[in-house]
Design an enzyme around this catalytic site. Structure first.
Site, PDB file in Angstrom:
ATOM      1  N   GLU A   8      -2.910 -21.766 -18.494  1.00  0.00           N
ATOM      2  CA  GLU A   8      -3.622 -20.838 -19.384  1.00  0.00           C
ATOM      3  C   GLU A   8      -3.775 -21.433 -20.770  1.00  0.00           C
ATOM      4  OE1 GLU A   8      -2.222 -16.829 -19.023  1.00  0.00           O
ATOM      5  OE2 GLU A   8      -2.698 -16.396 -21.134  1.00  0.00           O
ATOM      6  N   ARG A  27     -32.536 -21.445 -44.917  1.00  0.00           N
ATOM      7  CA  ARG A  27     -32.311 -20.523 -46.026  1.00  0.00           C
ATOM      8  C   ARG A  27     -32.506 -21.278 -47.343  1.00  0.00           C
ATOM      9  NH1 ARG A  27     -31.854 -15.186 -47.802  1.00  0.00           N
ATOM     10  NH2 ARG A  27     -30.267 -15.030 -49.415  1.00  0.00           N
ATOM     11  N   GLN A  44     -23.423 -29.006 -51.810  1.00  0.00           N
ATOM     12  CA  GLN A  44     -22.296 -29.692 -51.188  1.00  0.00           C
ATOM     13  C   GLN A  44     -21.235 -28.735 -50.683  1.00  0.00           C
ATOM     14  OE1 GLN A  44     -21.182 -32.444 -54.305  1.00  0.00           O
ATOM     15  NE2 GLN A  44     -22.283 -34.125 -53.312  1.00  0.00           N
TER      16      GLN A  44
END
Lengths: 245, 381, 320
Positions: free
Chosen positions: B244, B270, B281
């Site tokens: 798991e 955008r 940056q």
């Protein structure tokens, strides 16, 4: 009953980046109408009415990817006719005719048209060459009289039409016949053990020469973008000006 | 070292990507809001073969090796936006399927595995209790043998898939004073007399994965449903927990890749201050960090899976993989929200949900603190 | 003997007008052309075809041809083509012509070109322009051989003028008893409608999936079509969802229309649908999504909820 399903590799119709220009490295898929044909063959087998489903396609080794996808869906074995020429529908029909002679299926189920060429001729030409009954643009198939006949619902310009045809016959599929299953992982893994037979036209005993030559491909004139209107009143005024109202 | 996929692996991965993109990404916002499990999507995954990965073909599985398995799960996480669905699938695979594969009798395997592999049976496990989470083996749920049956008494919490499970692997003790040696695992079918799956639990995230408390009151379990040996429960649990830990966050690597691509697209589209925000940056740097996290998570995952496939001991690698990927996933989600600004906070953009889903990864399968303890002890500290 | 033979379609009552547009191509090709109709009880239909300047209206009339069974029709069409020495067999694209003409082409060992939009003659050879890839591209092809079969897109050719001196009507004799017997007509949907035919109407109003259900589709799309005296069309999605019957479908694999006015309600503008409407004179799009691709092609676009807008539009049209 043995079903032969011819299929074609086409550029993915859902992958057009710019209207009118194919994507620079097109993704190839099984022609959607042929996928519907494969699915129908699988369903016919699942209800116990067919025992073998054989796929056939014409092309260069690259189409093996689509062949594996067809095998992964559940087609039992496939034949690739090794021919990378630009064939026309009549040449394709003649090649398929030779495959039908070899395989002797009870029914051929194939897409009504390829979404790249949009000719909608091969199935009907194949039926003419073989002298077999045909049912085109089919949206439902039922077998009758111990599978000696097929009752087919056809989508026509005037609505739905029902015909009954004796087998062996050619059936071409329309959109609403079914929704094809997606290729599953177990299917893909089983497909690796299924047989792909490669044959040339010579080995098949058929010589064809396409008689259609493509001279040029161009973009259709683009419709100029129109204008936005802001209200129903403005729209009605414009339509009046255009004299369509 | 060959870092390339084989043609066959690539074929499988392409098929997974196409399947998940076309078939699993509907109604996710609505189902998340209302806490609805997508049964139809589960069944499609079953038909597609997901739940059968790793299981030997004799029992209806695909018999894929660990590396191919995690690659498939990674691609699934990339193409499927429903993290809750994937969580339910993972819980099913690691807590029910794997224990059966490794510890089931022939009869048990033949009875349950085919259905578990094709999705017609849903599995899960019941381990945690109100008073035992990290202290996993301090169980209060008892299993007392009476004739040809075991009687279970106690309560389990955080049972993933509880409300929908056909089969639960339930851990109970024969003697609370004897610690882990007395723990056994049982295969308990739903609606067993004395079994009560109680209220569905509301969660912060993974809301499309149903979870419940389960109560056992003289719940009768036939002796043939003992999984593994009497007293072998702790060992069984630890072994399947190692699987798991290594595998459960494979899909998270895919989710992170998807977030990374979303952020790159957004940063390029955008515009603020006359140019794309990706030129700032401080924004670019976050995306770089996301990229580093994706790559390092991926390499750890593949390394773990490669070792597992080559039958090497992976207890340490499993813990590190789980710890690292969960950390990376949460940080990627935080960065993704930040990069999207106000839109990242809006449900419609499906960015905030990723964070709500990711936070749980630091809690399940052993908290991050437990993973750190494991790594520390394996380092000899 | 005419070098061009044109298959004319009818619905047992009257000629289907778009099938006449193939005559315009025949006139462009030059030389004599004959018209061919098949069926039973064709006297009135034949009579309606005499003014199109054909050198003959050829009638294959027999009970065996009552229904358009492809095996029988293709056999008779091929025989007629051969016996009359025709080199070009023409039809207008429709499900009828697509069903029978390719089969006839195979019987004639002839190549076939579907959906011809225009022809060009270069160095004595005829080139045919046709759409491919759902009409997103055009290709120009040449075919070789003694005979060829062509279908034209009705919307690309004008309706032919019908003012010529009457053509003689000729009965085409064939052996009905030896026609193929492998196909049997069972039934056909008969839906009576007051609305004009989709492929012939001046105005078409089409709906997409946002119309929700059959009742809403009929109320809004049908309502607006009726107010404008137009026909009703639908997208594939709407037909798949059961909102409209298959013969309403407009697009790459449905009908191609070029009305004066095409109003698209709740249609986003998938390429496969646009393929069927590009040549409409005015396209109006009403859609909630301002980024729907159809707005790039629409003459007039109105962004908004069609469930509010269409009732208003119906009102405004009635008042106008």
């Amino acid at each position: 009953m043995k079903i032969l399903v011819p299929f074609k590799s086409v550029p993915d119709p859902n992958d057009v980046t710019v209207a009118g220009a194919a994507a620079s490295t097109p993704k190839w898929v099984i022609n959607p109408f042929d996928e519907i044909a494969i699915e129908e063959a699988l369903r016919i087998r699942e209800r116990g009415e067919a025992t073998e489903i054989v796929g056939v396609t014409i092309g260069a080794p690259a189409v093996d990817e689509q062949i594996r996808a067809a095998l992964a869906m559940g087609v039992d074995r496939a034949i690739r006719i090794d021919d990378s020429r630009a064939l026309d529908p009549y040449a394709v029909a003649r090649i398929l005719g030779a495959v039908v002679e070899k395989e002797a299926p009870h029914v051929v189920i194939m897409g009504k048209q390829a979404v790249d060429d949009d000719s909608n001729q091969v199935g009907q030409m194949l039926a003419g060459l073989l002298g077999w009954p045909q049912a085109t643009f089919v949206s439902k198939i039922e077998f009758l009289d111990n599978r000696t006949r097929a009752q087919c619902t056809r989508e026509t310009d005037g609505g739905l039409e029902v015909v009954a045809i004796k087998l062996p016959a050619i059936i071409t599929t329309d959109l609403r016949l079914n929704e094809p299953r997606y290729v599953s992982l177990p299917g893909l893994m089983k497909a690796r053990h299924k047989l792909i037979e490669t044959l040339t036209c010579d080995q098949l005993g058929v010589t064809v020469r396409p008689r259609t030559t493509t001279l040029s491909i161009s973009s259709p004139p683009k419709r100029a973008a129109g204008t936005r209107v802001e209200s129903v009143e403005e729209l009605v005024a414009k339509l009046r000006q255009e004299q369509v109202l | 070292m060959d870092f390339a996929w084989s043609d066959q692996q690539r074929e499988l991965l392409d098929a997974v990507g196409r399947f998940a993109t076309q078939q699993l990404n509907y109604d996710v916002i609505k189902n998340d809001r209302e806490g609805i499990f997508n049964h139809e999507a589960w069944k499609k995954c079953g038909d597609f073969g997901i739940q059968g990965l790793l299981v030997p073909t004799d029992y209806g599985g695909l018999g894929t090796d660990p590396l191919t398995t995690v690659a498939v799960l990674e691609r699934l996480g990339y193409a499927c936006k429903d993290n809750g669905l994937l969580f339910s699938i993972n819980a099913h695979m690691w807590t029910a399927v794997i224990p059966l594969v490794y510890n089931g009798t022939e009869a048990q395997k033949k009875k349950y595995l085919p259905g578990l592999c094709n999705g017609t049976l849903i599995g899960g496990n019941a381990m945690s209790e109100p008073n035992s989470g990290s202290d996993a083996f301090a169980l209060a749920t008892t299993a007392i043998k009476k004739g040809s049956r075991y009687l279970l008494n106690g309560s389990k919490i955080f049972v993933t898939n509880g409300p929908i499970a056909d089969l639960l692997v339930v851990f109970a003790t024969a003697d609370k004073t004897r610690g882990s040696d007395a723990i056994s695992a049982f295969l308990v079918e739903k609606n067993s007399p004395g079994m009560n799956v109680a209220r569905k639990l509301e969660k912060m995230g993974l809301r499309t994965s149903p979870m419940a408390e389960v109560f056992f009151e003289n719940c009768e379990v036939p002796e043939e449903n003992l999984l593994g040996k009497e007293g072998g429960g702790a060992f069984l649990f630890t072994r399947s927990m190692t699987w798991e830990r290594g595998c459960i966050l494979a899909s998270a690597v895919g989710s992170m890749q998807r977030l990374l691509e979303m952020c790159i697209r957004y940063a390029n589209e955008r515009k603020q201050g006359g140019h794309s925000i990706g030129k700032f940056q401080l924004v670019a740097s976050k995306i770089v960090d996301m990229k580093l996290r994706v790559e390092s998570s991926r390499q750890m995952l593949y390394h773990y899976a490669w070792l597992s496939g080559h039958r090497k001991a992976v207890y340490l690698e499993a813990a590190m993989t789980k710890l690292h990927i969960s950390d990376c996933w949460v940080k990627c989600c935080e960065d993704a929200i930040q990069i999207h600004g106000g839109y990242g906070y809006m449900t419609e953009y499906e960015v905030e949900r990723e964070l709500r889903d990711a936070i749980a990864s630091k809690l399940y399968s052993g908290t991050s603190e437990i993973q750190r303890n494991i790594v520390a002890s394996m380092l000899g500290l | 003997m005419a070098k061009t033979l044109i298959l004319i379609e009818h619905d047992r009552q009257q000629v289907k007008r778009p099938s006449l547009h193939a005559i315009t191509l025949a006139r462009q090709l030059g030389g004599d052309y004959a018209l061919l109709v098949l069926g039973h009880g064709l006297d009135d239909i034949a009579a309606s075809l005499v003014s199109y300047g054909a050198c003959a209206v050829v009638v294959a009339d027999d009970p065996a041809l009552t229904e358009p069974l492809a095996d029988r029709y293709a056999t008779v069409i091929a025989e007629a083509t051969r016996k009359r020495g025709a080199k070009t067999l023409l039809g207008t694209s429709s499900t009828f012509s697509k069903d029978v003409l390719p089969r006839a082409a195979a019987l004639l060992d002839a190549p076939m070109v579907t959906d011809v939009l225009a022809i060009e003659e270069i160095d004595g050879s005829i080139m045919y322009r046709r759409p491919i890839n759902a009409g997103s591209m055009l290709t120009t092809v040449r075919v070789e051989g003694d005979r060829r079969v062509l279908t034209v897109r009705a919307t690309a050719f004008e309706a032919p003028a019908a003012n010529a001196a009457p053509s003689p009507i000729e009965r085409f004799a064939f052996d009905a008893a030896s026609l193929p017997n492998g196909m049997q007509f069972i039934s056909r949907e008969q839906r009576a409608s007051d609305r004009p035919d989709l492929t012939e109407s001046r105005v078409v109003v089409s709906g997409g999936r946002p119309l929700k259900d059959k009742e809403t589709f009929e109320r809004l799309v049908g309502g607006l079509a009726d107010a404008l005296g137009g026909a009703v069309g639908a997208t594939r999605a709407a037909v798949d969802a059961g909102m409209a019957p298959n013969d309403y479908q407009v697009g790459q694999t449905g009908k191609v229309v070029a009305p004066e006015l095409y109003i698209a309600l709740g249609i986003s503008g998938a390429i496969q649908h646009l393929a069927g409407i590009k040549d409409s004179r005015i396209i109006v799009a009403i859609n909630k999504d301002p980024d729907a691709p159809i707005f790039q092609m629409a003459t007039y676009g109105l962004v908004g909820d069609l469930h509010h807008i269409v009732p208003q539009l119906i009102e405004a049209v009635r008042r106008a």
